[in-house]
Design an enzyme around this catalytic site. Structure first.
Site, PDB file in Angstrom:
ATOM      1  N   GLU A  33       0.812  -1.221   0.000  1.00  0.00           N
ATOM      2  CA  GLU A  33       0.000   0.000   0.000  1.00  0.00           C
ATOM      3  C   GLU A  33       0.843   1.266   0.000  1.00  0.00           C
ATOM      4  OE1 GLU A  33      -2.982   0.259  -0.705  1.00  0.00           O
ATOM      5  OE2 GLU A  33      -3.580  -1.832  -0.558  1.00  0.00           O
ATOM      6  N   LEU A  76      11.465   5.689  -7.510  1.00  0.00           N
ATOM      7  CA  LEU A  76      10.020   5.563  -7.306  1.00  0.00           C
ATOM      8  C   LEU A  76       9.360   6.893  -6.948  1.00  0.00           C
ATOM      9  CD1 LEU A  76       7.863   3.399  -7.430  1.00  0.00           C
ATOM     10  CD2 LEU A  76       8.232   2.920  -5.020  1.00  0.00           C
ATOM     11  N   GLY A  77      10.164   7.862  -6.465  1.00  0.00           N
ATOM     12  CA  GLY A  77       9.588   9.157  -6.119  1.00  0.00           C
ATOM     13  C   GLY A  77       8.961   9.193  -4.744  1.00  0.00           C
ATOM     14  N   TYR A  78       8.613  10.396  -4.303  1.00  0.00           N
ATOM     15  CA  TYR A  78       8.045  10.586  -2.957  1.00  0.00           C
ATOM     16  C   TYR A  78       8.862   9.807  -1.926  1.00  0.00           C
ATOM     17  CZ  TYR A  78       3.872  12.849  -4.856  1.00  0.00           C
ATOM     18  OH  TYR A  78       2.995  13.713  -5.471  1.00  0.00           O
ATOM     19  N   TYR A 116      -6.760   6.390   3.894  1.00  0.00           N
ATOM     20  CA  TYR A 116      -6.871   5.352   2.870  1.00  0.00           C
ATOM     21  C   TYR A 116      -6.092   4.100   3.268  1.00  0.00           C
ATOM     22  CZ  TYR A 116      -5.612   2.360  -0.852  1.00  0.00           C
ATOM     23  OH  TYR A 116      -5.389   1.227  -1.557  1.00  0.00           O
ATOM     24  N   ASP A 134      -9.881   5.992  -2.484  1.00  0.00           N
ATOM     25  CA  ASP A 134      -8.719   6.483  -3.212  1.00  0.00           C
ATOM     26  C   ASP A 134      -9.191   7.143  -4.510  1.00  0.00           C
ATOM     27  OD1 ASP A 134      -9.542   4.373  -4.761  1.00  0.00           O
ATOM     28  OD2 ASP A 134      -7.524   3.657  -5.180  1.00  0.00           O
ATOM     29  N   CYS A 198     -19.671  -1.696 -20.001  1.00  0.00           N
ATOM     30  CA  CYS A 198     -19.726  -1.606 -18.539  1.00  0.00           C
ATOM     31  C   CYS A 198     -21.016  -2.232 -18.022  1.00  0.00           C
ATOM     32  CB  CYS A 198     -19.648  -0.154 -18.091  1.00  0.00           C
ATOM     33  SG  CYS A 198     -19.758   0.041 -16.297  1.00  0.00           S
ATOM     34  N   CYS A 204     -25.737   4.081 -14.448  1.00  0.00           N
ATOM     35  CA  CYS A 204     -24.688   5.060 -14.150  1.00  0.00           C
ATOM     36  C   CYS A 204     -25.175   6.469 -14.496  1.00  0.00           C
ATOM     37  CB  CYS A 204     -23.424   4.741 -14.937  1.00  0.00           C
ATOM     38  SG  CYS A 204     -22.104   5.953 -14.724  1.00  0.00           S
ATOM     39  N   THR A 298      -4.953  36.733 -11.903  1.00  0.00           N
ATOM     40  CA  THR A 298      -5.540  35.444 -11.548  1.00  0.00           C
ATOM     41  C   THR A 298      -4.483  34.365 -11.447  1.00  0.00           C
ATOM     42  OG1 THR A 298      -7.345  36.143 -12.968  1.00  0.00           O
ATOM     43  CG2 THR A 298      -7.423  33.899 -12.113  1.00  0.00           C
TER      44      THR A 298
END
Length: 349
Positions: A33, A76-78, A116, A134, A198, A204, A298
Site C-alpha cells: 500500500e 520511485l519518487g516521494y 486510505y 482512493d 460496462c 450510471c 488570476t
DNA sequence: AAACCGGGGCA
DNA sequence: TGCCCAGGTTT
C-alpha cells in the site's frame, strides 16, 4: 442488481493477478500500500517484489539502514515514503514486538499511514469494515451516483467518505474494497472509460447524462507564477519612453515601459542587475528606484519595481516597439492597470 | 485550505 | 502540455 453486487461480480471475472492479493499478512499489505500511494500498479510491482525479497518480515525491514531502504526505493519518487516506512518498521519492532497491527485505529497512528492506507490494511488483513476511498473510488462513486462536489475539497472528501461508509455495510470489506478499486483502475478509467461494455452503464448517472468526461469534478489549484518586473522610466519635459507589448505574454498590444524581468527581486541595486541594465542602456546610464508595487493577476503575482533611468542609449532599430510619446498621447494608449496607477502618482510628483 | 513531495504513462 | 496514479504530511 445492487451497485456493490455488480462491482463485486465484475471483479471476480476481471481482476488482475497481483501478489499482494494473495496474503493477509498486514506487513506485506502495508508494504504494497505504501509503495502504491500515487503510483501505478505496473510501476510499483517490481519495487514490491524487491522489497519483499530484501525484507521478508517487518523485523528484517527494521534492521535495515536508511541508505539501504532509499537505494531500494530509488526511482520511485516521494522518498519520504521510504523514510517513514523505516521509522514505522523500527517502531513496530520495538513497541509492538514485531507484530504488525491490523486495527484501523492503531494503523492510522503510524507515520505514513493515512485514512486510505489504514482502511486498506485493516480491511484486507482482517476484514474490518472500513471503506477505501482512493482516486479510483472517488471517480467511480462520482460518476455512478452523479456527485459533482469537487473531490479535492473538504466537503467533497466528507461526502464521498460518508457514501462509501454506507455502501460497504453488508459487504465483505476485503472483497468489496478490492473490487471497487480494480473497477476504477481498469473499467471506469479517468480517460476513455469502457462505458460501452460496462455492467453498470444502465444505472450510471454520468453515462445516462453524458457527463462521463465531466465527473469527477476537481477544484482547479491554479498555480500562481511569481514574476519580477523592473520598469525603466525615461522622461523629458513633455515626453515619455513607452514600449508596446507583443504576443506571447500578458498584456498583449498594451503599452508599458522598457522592461527587465528578473528571476528574483532586487531589493537594492545589485551588481549583476546593474550590469544587465548597462548592457541594454549603455555603460553610462544611471538608475534610481522609484516606487514598488505588487500586482495580482488570476494566475500570476507580479512584483513591479519602477526605476528612473538617465544618461541612457536606446537602440531604436533593435527595439522597434519602443518609442517616444507625449504624456497626453500616452494617456490615450491602452495600458495595464499597474502602469496607469504609476502614471497617476507620477504626474502628481 | 494550500503547499509540497516525484517519476512515469497517456491523450 | 495537463492530468492522473491503491495519498500523506506540513504549514
Amino acid at each position: 442488481m445492487a451497485f456493490q453486487t455488480e462491482i463485486t461480480k465484475w471483479y471476480l471475472h476481471n481482476k488482475r493477478d497481483l501478489p499482494w492479493r494473495k496474503t493477509t499478512d498486514p506487513y506485506v499489505i502495508w508494504l504494497s500500500e505504501i509503495i502504491l500511494q500515487q503510483t501505478r500498479v505496473e510501476q510499483g510491482l517490481p519495487y514490491f517484489n524487491r522489497f519483499l525479497e530484501a525484507y521478508p518480515t517487518v523485523s528484517d525491514f527494521a534492521n535495515a539502514t536508511e541508505e539501504q531502504v532509499l537505494k531500494l526505493w530509488q526511482g520511485l519518487g516521494y522518498y519520504s515514503r521510504g523514510r517513514n516506512m523505516l521509522f514505522t518498521a523500527r517502531q513496530i519492532q520495538e513497541k509492538y514486538k514485531g507484530i504488525f497491527p491490523v486495527k484501523y485505529d492503531e494503523l492510522i497512528l503510524l507515520k505514513g499511514v493515512g485514512d486510505y492506507t489504514a482502511a486498506a490494511i485493516s480491511s484486507f488483513a482482517a476484514d474490518e469494515v472500513k471503506p477505501v476511498v482512493d482516486g479510483n473510488v472517488f471517480r467511480v462513486l462520482s460518476r455512478y451516483f452523479g456527485i459533482d462536489t469537487p473531490i479535492n475539497s473538504t466537503e467533497g472528501k466528507k461526502k464521498f467518505l460518508a457514501l462509501a461508509n454506507e455502501l460497504i455495510i453488508g459487504e465483505v470489506p476485503s472483497l468489496y474494497n478490492q473490487a471497487i478499486m480494480e473497477f476504477g483502475a481498469m473499467q471506469c478509467k479517468p480517460k476513455s472509460p469502457l462505458c460501452s461494455i460496462c455492467p453498470l452503464q444502465a444505472d450510471c448517472f454520468a453515462r445516462r447524462n453524458n457527463l462521463v468526461n465531466v465527473l469527477p469534478v476537481k477544484e482547479k489549484k491554479l498555480k500562481k507564477r511569481t514574476r519580477y518586473f523592473n520598469y525603466f522610466v525615461c522622461t523629458n519635459s513633455d515626453q515619455i519612453l513607452v514600449k508596446r507589448r507583443t504576443a506571447g505574454d500578458i498584456w498583449q498590444e498594451l503599452y508599458d515601459f522598457p522592461l527587465l524581468e528578473t528571476p528574483d527581486q532586487y531589493h537594492n541595486i545589485q551588481e549583476e542587475f546593474l550590469s544587465q541594465v548597462k548592457s541594454s542602456f549603455g555603460n553610462d546610464c544611471t538608475i534610481a528606484p522609484l516606487e514598488q508595487k505588487k500586482h495580482l493577476l488570476t494566475h500570476q503575482t507580479i512584483y513591479v519595481q519602477f526605476f528612473a533611468l538617465d544618461n541612457y542609449i536606446i537602440n531604436f532599430n533593435q527595439n522597434a516597439e519602443i518609442k517616444w510619446v507625449t504624456f497626453d498621447e500616452f494617456d490615450e494608449l491602452p495600458q495595464p492597470k499597474v502602469i496607469t496607477n504609476f502614471m497617476s502618482s507620477y504626474s502628481v510628483n
